[in-house]
Scaffold this motif. Structure first.
Motif, PDB file in Angstrom:
ATOM      1  N   LYS A 261       0.817  -1.213   0.000  1.00 37.73           N
ATOM      2  CA  LYS A 261       0.000   0.000   0.000  1.00 37.73           C
ATOM      3  C   LYS A 261       0.851   1.263   0.000  1.00 37.73           C
ATOM      4  O   LYS A 261       0.558   2.225  -0.718  1.00 37.73           O
ATOM      5  CB  LYS A 261      -0.924   0.007   1.220  1.00 37.73           C
ATOM      6  CG  LYS A 261      -1.737   1.289   1.377  1.00 37.73           C
ATOM      7  CD  LYS A 261      -2.598   1.248   2.628  1.00 37.73           C
ATOM      8  CE  LYS A 261      -3.357   2.561   2.820  1.00 37.73           C
ATOM      9  NZ  LYS A 261      -4.215   2.535   4.037  1.00 37.73           N
ATOM     10  N   TYR A 262       1.914   1.274   0.785  1.00 40.18           N
ATOM     11  CA  TYR A 262       2.700   2.500   0.952  1.00 40.18           C
ATOM     12  C   TYR A 262       3.908   2.592   0.012  1.00 40.18           C
ATOM     13  O   TYR A 262       4.567   3.635  -0.035  1.00 40.18           O
ATOM     14  CB  TYR A 262       3.173   2.627   2.400  1.00 40.18           C
ATOM     15  CG  TYR A 262       2.085   3.104   3.341  1.00 40.18           C
ATOM     16  CD1 TYR A 262       1.770   4.455   3.440  1.00 40.18           C
ATOM     17  CD2 TYR A 262       1.347   2.195   4.092  1.00 40.18           C
ATOM     18  CE1 TYR A 262       0.763   4.898   4.292  1.00 40.18           C
ATOM     19  CE2 TYR A 262       0.336   2.627   4.953  1.00 40.18           C
ATOM     20  CZ  TYR A 262       0.054   3.983   5.042  1.00 40.18           C
ATOM     21  OH  TYR A 262      -0.955   4.418   5.877  1.00 40.18           O
ATOM     22  N   ALA A 263       4.224   1.522  -0.719  1.00 40.35           N
ATOM     23  CA  ALA A 263       5.377   1.567  -1.633  1.00 40.35           C
ATOM     24  C   ALA A 263       5.100   2.511  -2.798  1.00 40.35           C
ATOM     25  O   ALA A 263       4.057   2.433  -3.444  1.00 40.35           O
ATOM     26  CB  ALA A 263       5.690   0.171  -2.148  1.00 40.35           C
ATOM     27  N   ASP A 264       6.037   3.406  -3.060  1.00 38.04           N
ATOM     28  CA  ASP A 264       5.918   4.298  -4.223  1.00 38.04           C
ATOM     29  C   ASP A 264       6.283   3.554  -5.505  1.00 38.04           C
ATOM     30  O   ASP A 264       5.730   3.840  -6.568  1.00 38.04           O
ATOM     31  CB  ASP A 264       6.839   5.509  -4.039  1.00 38.04           C
ATOM     32  CG  ASP A 264       6.436   6.344  -2.844  1.00 38.04           C
ATOM     33  OD1 ASP A 264       5.497   7.140  -2.980  1.00 38.04           O
ATOM     34  OD2 ASP A 264       7.043   6.178  -1.765  1.00 38.04           O
ATOM     35  N   GLU A 265       7.232   2.633  -5.405  1.00 41.47           N
ATOM     36  CA  GLU A 265       7.601   1.772  -6.529  1.00 41.47           C
ATOM     37  C   GLU A 265       7.740   0.356  -5.995  1.00 41.47           C
ATOM     38  O   GLU A 265       8.317   0.128  -4.929  1.00 41.47           O
ATOM     39  CB  GLU A 265       8.929   2.209  -7.168  1.00 41.47           C
ATOM     40  CG  GLU A 265       8.901   3.593  -7.784  1.00 41.47           C
ATOM     41  CD  GLU A 265       8.124   3.646  -9.107  1.00 41.47           C
ATOM     42  OE1 GLU A 265       7.698   2.570  -9.589  1.00 41.47           O
ATOM     43  OE2 GLU A 265       7.958   4.754  -9.636  1.00 41.47           O
TER      44      GLU A 265
END
Length: 508
Positions: A261-265
């Protein structure tokens, strides 16, 4: 403050293997960036030594032992456990509900949020010690146990509860290594640390998931006859404790979905991994495929012809002597090969000091099969020295991701026999239609199948034309799809893009 913080759970820099080698090489391949390394361990071991010397551009290192109390250094007062609403926290973990995670984090560990920090003087914080020893938490655990209606003892439930929740609170309260980018190499506790750091600092998060953490933990939990060892005594969890094992799995599933959910990539190494990530809640649009890569110049064309100068056929296993590599199957297959072909030697190439008991069992098996003169244990060795002489590489692992040793052997000109795990099938048979058109550079077998493994090796060794075709095909595939320069180019774009965006945000 460092440019990039790499977060490793139980791997680099203490354990050799694919993930650790990937991490070490990534740091060395970007000497102009400064790195910090956060190693998440179980407990402090003062006698444990690094297996990798940290490169000079690693300027900060933190170790977080998740099953030991973390020294309280921020001076914030602790709040009572009932004020934290630990019951709701537990229920949200079980349901996989991430909607209030940022609020929970601010209650558990309010320091580090800058202007957004809550009034810590009024609320305080909660640590693992509160969960272990407070009367309020004990009452909460007792009520939860009664609601579950488990047939197992309260002692089993209590210690399982403690073992699953303490690491979470330890990570949430751990010191944050300040970085411009957070880059965990798995979900799990490493992912939880990265999410915590992102929420506190505002820095972006890149996740490179080698194996699928949730799937690997499910296998461990399903096969476990015990879950923890407290105070020197084992706490047995038998088959009837399915609900407790299910709760362990829910914790790991929560951590993976939270990181997604919080990963940008989000980086996946191969297409099947990507499919599993999507099935577990990752956004397919944010997943990039960046396979492993190697320096082909180091290994290219090491193998000249089958049999070598002495005409003795040689079969090699490259990897740690640990249960997950299933060296037992290799040894049993070697016995069958030895009975089928004259003048064959076998090599087990890799360290055997990680699991001394298992290594001893393997050596005993070699002796019992009367293979002591045919099988040689090299210990930790320079693999390129052996790719020059072995004719077939064999991997019998019960789990893998995208083994670097397969790429090394293929570019050296050595065909491979490997189990059908991780990316092994697409590495040997191809992935895309264009890749498959190149041909096969080895044979895939089932796990724990010594007869099938032996038959595959014998098929290659008895057919020099097939051996040569596979050797050429493997080199073509690695040159086209698995060069390190391609991997570095993609990570360079990611790193520079995120750093540029962060600088722009700071200026604004």
């Amino acid at each position: 403050m460092v440019d990039i913080c790499l977060i490793c759970e139980g791997t680099y820099p203490y354990i050799t293997g694919g993930v650790s080698a990937w991490t070490h090489n990534l740091i060395k391949d970007f000497p102009n960036f400064t790195f910090g390394v956060v190693h998440i361990s179980s407990k402090i071991d003062h006698f444990r030594q690094f297996k990798y010397a940290l490169p000079p551009n690693v300027i900060e290192y933190i170790e977080i032992p998740i099953h030991e109390p973390i020294i309280d250094s921020d001076g914030l007062p602790e709040m009572k456990a009932d004020a934290f609403d630990f019951y709701s926290f537990h229920q949200e973990l079980k349901k996989g509900d991430h909607t209030r995670f940022d609020q929970i984090l601010k209650r558990v560990s309010p320091s580090g949020f800058g202007g957004d920090e809550i009034n810590s003087g009024a609320h305080g914080k909660i640590t693992g010690e509160k969960i272990l020893y407070s009367r309020e938490s004990f009452d909460i655990i007792t009520n939860l146990y009664r609601q579950c209606g488990l047939n197992t003892s309260f002692i089993d439930y209590y210690w399982t509860f403690r073992t699953t929740h303490l690491p979470l609170l330890q990570i949430l309260n751990a010191p944050i290594l300040k970085a411009s980018i957070y880059h965990p190499v798995s979900t799990g506790y490493a992912g939880l640390y990265a999410v915590t750091a992102k929420l506190k600092t505002g820095s972006p998060l890149i996740l490179t998931e080698h194996g699928i953490y949730t799937v690997e933990r499910k296998i461990e939990v399903a096969e476990a006859s015990w879950m923890l060892d407290e105070g020197g005594g084992s706490l047995k969890l038998q088959a009837q404790l399915g609900k407790i094992k299910d709760f362990w799995i829910k914790i790991f599933d929560f951590l993976s979905r939270l990181t997604y959910k919080y990963a940008d990539e989000l980086i996946s190494l191969y297409s099947e991994n990507k499919k599993m990530q999507v099935a577990l809640g990752a956004d397919e649009k944010r997943i990039l495929l960046i396979p492993n890569g190697i320096d082909i110049e180091k290994f290219e064309n090491l193998k000249g012809r089958m049999g070598g100068e002495d005409a003795t056929l040689k079969v090699g296993f490259v990897g740690r002597v640990v249960p997950v590599k299933d060296v037992e199957t290799f040894v049993k297959a070697a016995k069958l090969i030895n009975d089928s072909i004259d003048n064959v030697e076998f090599f087990i190439i890799g360290p055997d000091d990680e699991d001394a008991e298992y290594a001893r069992e393997i050596r005993n098996l070699v002796s019992a099969l009367d293979m002591a003169t045919a099988i040689k244990f090299t210990g930790l060795a320079n693999t390129s020295d052996y790719y020059k002489v072995i004719d077939v590489l064999v991997l019998t692992s019960i789990t893998e991701v995208q083994p670097l040793v397969i790429l090394e052997a293929l570019i050296a000109g050595v065909p491979v026999v490997a189990t059908n795990v991780g990316a092994c099938r697409e590495m040997l048979y191809g992935d895309s239609p264009e890749d498959k058109a190149i041909g096969q550079c080895g044979i895939i077998t089932a796990i724990k199948a010594p007869e099938e493994t032996a038959a595959a090796v014998v098929k290659i060794l008895k057919n020099p034309v097939l051996w040569r075709e596979m050797a050429i095909t493997g080199q073509k595939r690695v040159r086209r799809y698995y060069q390190k320069k391609h991997l570095c180019a993609q990570y360079r774009r990611l790193y520079y893009g995120m750093l540029a965006a962060k600088i722009k945000t700071i200026k604004n």
